[in-house]
Write an enzyme that holds these catalytic residues in place. Structure first.
Site, PDB file in Angstrom:
ATOM      1  N   CYS A  85     -35.281  -8.515 -33.754  1.00  0.00           N
ATOM      2  CA  CYS A  85     -35.734  -7.155 -35.098  1.00  0.00           C
ATOM      3  C   CYS A  85     -34.735  -5.879 -34.237  1.00  0.00           C
ATOM      4  O   CYS A  85     -33.959  -5.634 -34.227  1.00  0.00           O
ATOM      5  CB  CYS A  85     -36.571  -6.706 -35.280  1.00  0.00           C
ATOM      6  SG  CYS A  85     -37.419  -5.930 -36.359  1.00  0.00           S
ATOM      7  N   HIS A 195     -37.942 -12.327 -37.514  1.00  0.00           N
ATOM      8  CA  HIS A 195     -38.414 -12.926 -36.757  1.00  0.00           C
ATOM      9  C   HIS A 195     -38.438 -14.268 -37.103  1.00  0.00           C
ATOM     10  O   HIS A 195     -39.190 -14.771 -37.827  1.00  0.00           O
ATOM     11  CB  HIS A 195     -40.087 -11.554 -36.997  1.00  0.00           C
ATOM     12  CG  HIS A 195     -39.820 -10.355 -36.840  1.00  0.00           C
ATOM     13  ND1 HIS A 195     -39.913 -10.117 -35.360  1.00  0.00           N
ATOM     14  CD2 HIS A 195     -39.574  -9.862 -37.639  1.00  0.00           C
ATOM     15  CE1 HIS A 195     -41.296  -8.701 -35.351  1.00  0.00           C
ATOM     16  NE2 HIS A 195     -40.128  -8.372 -36.564  1.00  0.00           N
ATOM     17  N   GLU A 197     -40.297 -16.136 -35.274  1.00  0.00           N
ATOM     18  CA  GLU A 197     -41.280 -16.439 -34.228  1.00  0.00           C
ATOM     19  C   GLU A 197     -42.772 -16.077 -35.557  1.00  0.00           C
ATOM     20  O   GLU A 197     -43.523 -17.186 -35.613  1.00  0.00           O
ATOM     21  CB  GLU A 197     -42.228 -15.537 -33.209  1.00  0.00           C
ATOM     22  CG  GLU A 197     -42.329 -14.318 -33.486  1.00  0.00           C
ATOM     23  CD  GLU A 197     -41.259 -13.089 -33.976  1.00  0.00           C
ATOM     24  OE1 GLU A 197     -41.173 -11.940 -33.801  1.00  0.00           O
ATOM     25  OE2 GLU A 197     -40.545 -13.105 -34.072  1.00  0.00           O
TER      26      GLU A 197
END
Length: 214
Positions: A85, A195, A197
């Site tokens: 990001c 992202h 994650e």
């Protein structure tokens, strides 16, 4: 998971989803150390640079922990770095937010700018346009979606290689008709605007691909 354990430093410079990134990396077999210590960040097998919020604030925090030097030192030695990001955005020369231009790490030429879209932030799941031969997206199909949360991005790619090194592989995405850089594979330097994650199984697979690359 099949990935052999690698030591990964998750850089803590006051900006980033550290816990979710740590859990995601550990889930795919990495031994993760959350650290603001430049020495530790240089020595680990891999380095992850997260980031959320304003470009200028992220750069201020990054400089406070010698982040630009650490990133540069690792890359000079061919040692892997993954930006996520705003952790990707700061790799470019500059960021332009509200008319304020901030110097970035300068690993890639170009500026991070506000997306030209009616609805911002760009928040949600999007497909991406991956290049042929991508290691980052190995095992994915074109329908795979990743989770984005951002209003700014690099909207052009201008790095020209000298022919002695492999050209970077650039992945693109679109929001509201505006096309932007969604990911880059540039030798040991990888980065994603989305992202991993927060991208479920797809994000876990991508992180596995990163760990397998070194």
């Amino acid at each position: 998971m099949t990935t052999s354990a690698k030591s990964v430093a998750l850089l803590d410079y006051g900006s980033g989803n550290l816990r979710s990134a740590q859990r995601a990396l550990e889930h795919v077999g990495a031994n993760v150390t959350v650290t603001s210590d430049p020495k530790v960040a240089v020595e680990m097998d891999g380095l992850v640079v997260p980031g959320v919020g304003a470009y200028a604030a992220c750069m201020k925090g990054l400089r406070a922990v010698e982040g630009p030097r650490v990133i540069g030192q690792r890359l000079a030695g061919g040692r892997p770095v993954l930006g996520i990001c705003v952790g990707m955005q700061v790799l470019f020369e500059t960021g332009n937010e509200h008319g304020i231009v901030t110097q970035g790490c300068g690993e890639w030429p170009g500026s991070v700018e506000r997306l030209q879209a009616d609805i911002l932030p760009h928040m949600g799941w999007n497909t991406v346009e991956t290049p042929e031969g991508s290691e980052m997206f190995a095992g994915f199909d074109e329908a795979t979606r990743f989770y984005f949360v951002h209003s700014y991005a690099a909207r052009e790619w201008s790095l020209v290689t000298d022919g002695r090194t492999r050209p970077p592989k650039v992945t693109w995405a679109s929001h509201g008709g505006d096309r932007f850089v969604a990911a880059v594979e540039n030798e040991p330097l990888w980065a994603t605007q989305f992202h991993p994650e927060k991208s479920g199984d797809a994000g876990a697979h991508l992180l596995e691909n990163w760990l397998k690359s070194f």
